[in-house]
Design a protein around this motif. Sequence first.
Motif, PDB file in Angstrom:
ATOM      1  N   MET A   1       0.986  -1.224  -0.615  1.00  0.00           N
ATOM      2  CA  MET A   1       0.077   0.339  -0.165  1.00  0.00           C
ATOM      3  C   MET A   1       0.832   1.519   0.214  1.00  0.00           C
ATOM      4  N   LYS A   2      -0.257   2.099  -0.622  1.00  0.00           N
ATOM      5  CA  LYS A   2       0.831   3.567  -0.760  1.00  0.00           C
ATOM      6  C   LYS A   2      -0.064   4.751  -0.382  1.00  0.00           C
ATOM      7  N   MET A   3       0.639   5.960  -0.028  1.00  0.00           N
ATOM      8  CA  MET A   3      -0.532   6.962   0.395  1.00  0.00           C
ATOM      9  C   MET A   3      -1.145   7.133  -1.107  1.00  0.00           C
ATOM     10  N   ALA A   4      -2.317   7.839  -1.033  1.00  0.00           N
ATOM     11  CA  ALA A   4      -3.203   8.100  -2.395  1.00  0.00           C
ATOM     12  C   ALA A   4      -3.008  10.195  -2.683  1.00  0.00           C
ATOM     13  N   HIS A   5      -3.769  10.584  -1.750  1.00  0.00           N
ATOM     14  CA  HIS A   5      -3.538  11.640  -1.239  1.00  0.00           C
ATOM     15  C   HIS A   5      -4.705  12.362  -0.623  1.00  0.00           C
ATOM     16  N   THR A   6      -4.672  13.890  -0.009  1.00  0.00           N
ATOM     17  CA  THR A   6      -4.896  14.550   0.993  1.00  0.00           C
ATOM     18  C   THR A   6      -6.988  15.276   0.565  1.00  0.00           C
ATOM     19  N   CYS A   7      -7.487  14.959   0.771  1.00  0.00           N
ATOM     20  CA  CYS A   7      -8.165  15.971   1.023  1.00  0.00           C
ATOM     21  C   CYS A   7      -8.887  17.302   1.473  1.00  0.00           C
ATOM     22  N   VAL A   8      -8.333  18.403   1.199  1.00  0.00           N
ATOM     23  CA  VAL A   8      -9.456  19.456   1.537  1.00  0.00           C
ATOM     24  C   VAL A   8     -10.632  20.040   1.209  1.00  0.00           C
ATOM     25  N   ARG A   9     -11.210  20.329   1.444  1.00  0.00           N
ATOM     26  CA  ARG A   9     -12.788  20.845   1.232  1.00  0.00           C
ATOM     27  C   ARG A   9     -12.377  22.680   0.812  1.00  0.00           C
ATOM     28  N   VAL A  10     -12.499  23.117  -0.300  1.00  0.00           N
ATOM     29  CA  VAL A  10     -12.688  24.729  -0.318  1.00  0.00           C
ATOM     30  C   VAL A  10     -13.204  25.057  -0.299  1.00  0.00           C
ATOM     31  N   LYS A  11     -14.013  25.955  -0.285  1.00  0.00           N
ATOM     32  CA  LYS A  11     -14.925  27.850  -0.773  1.00  0.00           C
ATOM     33  C   LYS A  11     -14.596  27.884  -1.966  1.00  0.00           C
ATOM     34  N   ASP A  12     -13.805  28.325  -2.549  1.00  0.00           N
ATOM     35  CA  ASP A  12     -13.175  29.435  -3.528  1.00  0.00           C
ATOM     36  C   ASP A  12     -11.998  28.489  -4.387  1.00  0.00           C
ATOM     37  N   LEU A  13     -12.124  27.935  -5.264  1.00  0.00           N
ATOM     38  CA  LEU A  13     -11.161  27.103  -5.408  1.00  0.00           C
ATOM     39  C   LEU A  13     -10.274  27.291  -6.591  1.00  0.00           C
ATOM     40  N   GLU A  14     -10.810  28.865  -7.346  1.00  0.00           N
ATOM     41  CA  GLU A  14      -9.531  29.534  -7.689  1.00  0.00           C
ATOM     42  C   GLU A  14      -8.029  29.858  -6.676  1.00  0.00           C
ATOM     43  N   ALA A  15      -8.784  30.844  -5.976  1.00  0.00           N
ATOM     44  CA  ALA A  15      -8.345  31.159  -4.216  1.00  0.00           C
ATOM     45  C   ALA A  15      -7.440  30.028  -4.276  1.00  0.00           C
ATOM     46  N   SER A  16      -7.508  29.076  -3.919  1.00  0.00           N
ATOM     47  CA  SER A  16      -6.753  27.925  -3.592  1.00  0.00           C
ATOM     48  C   SER A  16      -5.957  27.732  -4.442  1.00  0.00           C
ATOM     49  N   LEU A  17      -6.000  26.863  -5.626  1.00  0.00           N
ATOM     50  CA  LEU A  17      -5.389  26.668  -6.579  1.00  0.00           C
ATOM     51  C   LEU A  17      -4.669  28.148  -6.742  1.00  0.00           C
ATOM     52  N   ALA A  18      -4.787  28.746  -6.922  1.00  0.00           N
ATOM     53  CA  ALA A  18      -3.731  30.260  -6.691  1.00  0.00           C
ATOM     54  C   ALA A  18      -2.550  30.207  -5.685  1.00  0.00           C
ATOM     55  N   PHE A  19      -3.267  29.944  -4.545  1.00  0.00           N
ATOM     56  CA  PHE A  19      -2.384  29.520  -3.576  1.00  0.00           C
ATOM     57  C   PHE A  19      -1.460  28.521  -3.290  1.00  0.00           C
ATOM     58  N   TYR A  20      -1.897  26.968  -3.442  1.00  0.00           N
ATOM     59  CA  TYR A  20      -0.870  26.140  -3.491  1.00  0.00           C
ATOM     60  C   TYR A  20      -0.327  26.386  -4.787  1.00  0.00           C
ATOM     61  N   GLN A  21      -0.198  26.932  -6.022  1.00  0.00           N
ATOM     62  CA  GLN A  21       0.382  27.031  -6.921  1.00  0.00           C
ATOM     63  C   GLN A  21       1.531  28.245  -6.845  1.00  0.00           C
ATOM     64  N   LYS A  22       1.508  29.151  -6.462  1.00  0.00           N
ATOM     65  CA  LYS A  22       2.053  30.049  -5.901  1.00  0.00           C
ATOM     66  C   LYS A  22       3.212  29.645  -4.653  1.00  0.00           C
ATOM     67  N   ALA A  23       3.236  29.644  -3.227  1.00  0.00           N
ATOM     68  CA  ALA A  23       2.847  29.397  -2.607  1.00  0.00           C
ATOM     69  C   ALA A  23       4.211  28.493  -2.655  1.00  0.00           C
ATOM     70  N   PHE A  24       3.654  26.975  -3.279  1.00  0.00           N
ATOM     71  CA  PHE A  24       3.866  25.455  -3.039  1.00  0.00           C
ATOM     72  C   PHE A  24       4.916  25.323  -4.450  1.00  0.00           C
TER      73      PHE A  24
END
Length: 124
Positions: A1-24
């Motif tokens: 077995m191996k880890m597959a993914h972690t889920c976080v629920r977001v209220k603003d998909l575009e803001a969250s995408l921008a954060f994770y792309q820019k920050a990391f």
Amino acid sequence: MKMAHTCVRVKDLEASLAFYQKAFGFEEDRRRDFPEAKFTLVYLTLPGDGYELELTYNYDHEGYDLGNGYGHIAISTDDVAALHKVHTEQGFEVTDLKGLPGVPPSYYFVIDPDGYKVEVISNR
């Protein structure tokens, strides 16, 4: 077995995408939209790492109660102090660089648009 993914629920998909792309530097691996069920899944990966962060966006949802049981996800880096400086200069909400008792500073947290904590730690 191996880890597959972690889920976080977001209220603003575009803001969250921008954060994770820019920050990391996360990259969108794939997206699945389910308009009949009123939700979208976006899977993000870091270059060279197959583990996924799943952003779940439920249409018309105002936000989520993070409760007191959720901890954080963690991302490691070779130079935690340099990345802390970058995140601070980019205007993200970050904690001070800290260390465990008797250990030099080796981690900090960045807060995403939904209030989730992302720990940034030194590579082992």
